[in-house]
Design an enzyme around this catalytic site. Sequence first.
Site, PDB file in Angstrom:
ATOM      1  N   GLY A  44       0.757  -1.250   0.000  1.00 21.84           N
ATOM      2  CA  GLY A  44       0.000   0.000   0.000  1.00 21.84           C
ATOM      3  C   GLY A  44       0.777   1.283   0.000  1.00 21.84           C
ATOM      4  N   GLU A  96       4.099  -6.496   1.577  1.00 24.32           N
ATOM      5  CA  GLU A  96       3.697  -6.863   0.205  1.00 24.32           C
ATOM      6  C   GLU A  96       3.523  -5.629  -0.673  1.00 24.32           C
ATOM      7  OE1 GLU A  96      -0.190  -8.356   0.946  1.00 24.32           O
ATOM      8  OE2 GLU A  96       0.491 -10.291   1.641  1.00 24.32           O
ATOM      9  N   GLY A 119       3.576  -3.263  -3.958  1.00 17.96           N
ATOM     10  CA  GLY A 119       3.523  -3.419  -5.410  1.00 17.96           C
ATOM     11  C   GLY A 119       3.939  -2.108  -6.053  1.00 17.96           C
ATOM     12  N   ARG A 120       3.051  -1.121  -5.915  1.00 16.08           N
ATOM     13  CA  ARG A 120       3.233   0.163  -6.602  1.00 16.08           C
ATOM     14  C   ARG A 120       4.575   0.824  -6.314  1.00 16.08           C
ATOM     15  NH1 ARG A 120      -1.425   3.370  -7.592  1.00 16.08           N
ATOM     16  NH2 ARG A 120      -2.396   2.121  -5.953  1.00 16.08           N
ATOM     17  N   TYR A 173     -10.006   5.855 -11.442  1.00 17.33           N
ATOM     18  CA  TYR A 173      -9.811   6.508 -10.137  1.00 17.33           C
ATOM     19  C   TYR A 173      -9.638   8.024 -10.265  1.00 17.33           C
ATOM     20  CZ  TYR A 173      -8.099   1.704  -9.530  1.00 17.33           C
ATOM     21  OH  TYR A 173      -7.955   0.343  -9.542  1.00 17.33           O
ATOM     22  N   CYS A 227     -14.128   4.774 -27.211  1.00 19.88           N
ATOM     23  CA  CYS A 227     -15.440   5.418 -27.283  1.00 19.88           C
ATOM     24  C   CYS A 227     -16.120   5.488 -25.927  1.00 19.88           C
ATOM     25  CB  CYS A 227     -16.302   4.687 -28.305  1.00 19.88           C
ATOM     26  SG  CYS A 227     -15.571   4.807 -29.934  1.00 19.88           S
ATOM     27  N   GLU A 228     -15.525   6.226 -25.029  1.00 22.26           N
ATOM     28  CA  GLU A 228     -16.071   6.488 -23.699  1.00 22.26           C
ATOM     29  C   GLU A 228     -15.648   7.908 -23.353  1.00 22.26           C
ATOM     30  OE1 GLU A 228     -17.502   4.240 -21.341  1.00 22.26           O
ATOM     31  OE2 GLU A 228     -17.279   2.425 -22.547  1.00 22.26           O
ATOM     32  N   TYR A 235       0.096  -1.126 -12.103  1.00 22.40           N
ATOM     33  CA  TYR A 235      -1.324  -1.080 -12.454  1.00 22.40           C
ATOM     34  C   TYR A 235      -1.565  -0.394 -13.804  1.00 22.40           C
ATOM     35  CZ  TYR A 235      -1.416  -2.361  -7.563  1.00 22.40           C
ATOM     36  OH  TYR A 235      -1.170  -3.007  -6.377  1.00 22.40           O
TER      37      TYR A 235
END
Length: 449
Positions: A256, A290, A292-293, A333, A360-361, A389
């Site tokens: 985190g 743990e 990640g980022r 996000y 197309c969004e 991510y």
Amino acid sequence: MAEHAMAMVDALRGDTGSQQLVYRDQALHIESVCVDRIVTAVPTPFYCYSSDAIRTAYRTLSGALKPVGASVCFAVKANGNLSVLGLLAGLGSGMDIVSGGELERALAARVPASKIIFSGVGKKRSEIARALEVGIHQINVESEAELDAVGDVAGALGVRAPVALRVNPDVDARTHAKISTGKKEDKFGIPFEDIPALYTKAFAAPELDPVGLAVHIGSQILDLSPYRAAYSRIADLVSLLRSQGLRISRLDLGGGIGIPYDHGASPDVGEYATIIRETVGGLDCELTVEPGRWLVGPAGILVTEVLFIKETADRLTAIVDAGMNDLMRPAMYGAVHPVFPLMQDCQGKSHIYQIAGPVCESSDVFGTYRDLPALRSGDRLAFGCAGAYGASMASTYNARDLAAEVLVDRDRFRVIRRRQTIEALLALEDETEWQVSPIPSAGDLAHAF
Ligand code: LLP
């Protein structure tokens, strides 16, 4: 603009203290490789990672945690590319996985099963079985039903499953609501008050080997104080369980730690280590984190090309060839990744551009950026902090093929995932036999009228 871009580059260096992304002769370089040179060999969009940034981040974090004796298990979900996993494994990292697929990735990267922790709220019995068969270090369990399932599978295989119970400490990580996992209303972990009964139950089951507790309160945490609150609660639980005669030898403290996507400072990993030492350091437990980022986020960029400049009454929009399918974080996000032109135009005036992808969004927008040089069709840009991510969350929405991934090491670069071909995308699909046969049968005709 030059100053602004350099400030962004500085921000991107983060705490690692290294200089993997820099402008040299006005051209963006990742380590010693000019990014524009990669573009001549690899079509945009593609991800590009710096080996040195990953190495430096790993060594910085593991060095800070060494005095407290905590080891690192990289969260594969942040970036599961085999070369990235192999690089981290070679430095000594274990892996934190959340699916059978991630287990196979970690094993394929030659990570020993004895260094893999299986987290996640929903595991299939087939995934649990495979993990036990290969000799996984630990399965983190998130509910009584899952504990029963792990017991059943272990019993059927005739093995003892090493399990830790993931605690929901009811602590607010003060991060984005979609990546907060430690409050009691979140779906994750076992309520604090249910832990003693469940740990006792696990102790009584011969096919289960309860080894300890796990906690993970959320992701992109920039203010470290929620860690202190969560780890203090874990320390309380350890004392409580031990007072009941239960053995606890491992604590998995989750991941985190956040990274600055803007000009802000990265959390101080020394301070993080101090929090660990002051809360759970004296409990005589094997400690694991743990992340990640923090390990891979700043190490990656997403390189894209400007397709069109669209001028409307109120804005200039640069439509680029990377979309939300390649980098989902802005749409999902509201994240804003810094942007760097591949060629720095010192003469250029400051321009404000909205940068948008081709999907197309309406949410396929990377953000509105100030201080950019005048952009033209064919110019290239790099989105920063895209090593975590990014590729791992990419999809093929709008039948867009998955972007390639490139790894740089000093003055060399290598494609570590080829761009998916449209043929490969279509190869999994079949038309039904009744669609393939165009001639209607007599019966069909009778129904039709
Ligand atoms: N451990 C567990 C049990 C996790 O669920 C996660 C992340 C981690 C470790 C690693 O967290 P990190 O150190 O990377 O923050 N897609 C989101 C992030 C989702 C994180 C999910 N769990 C994003 O792009 O911001």
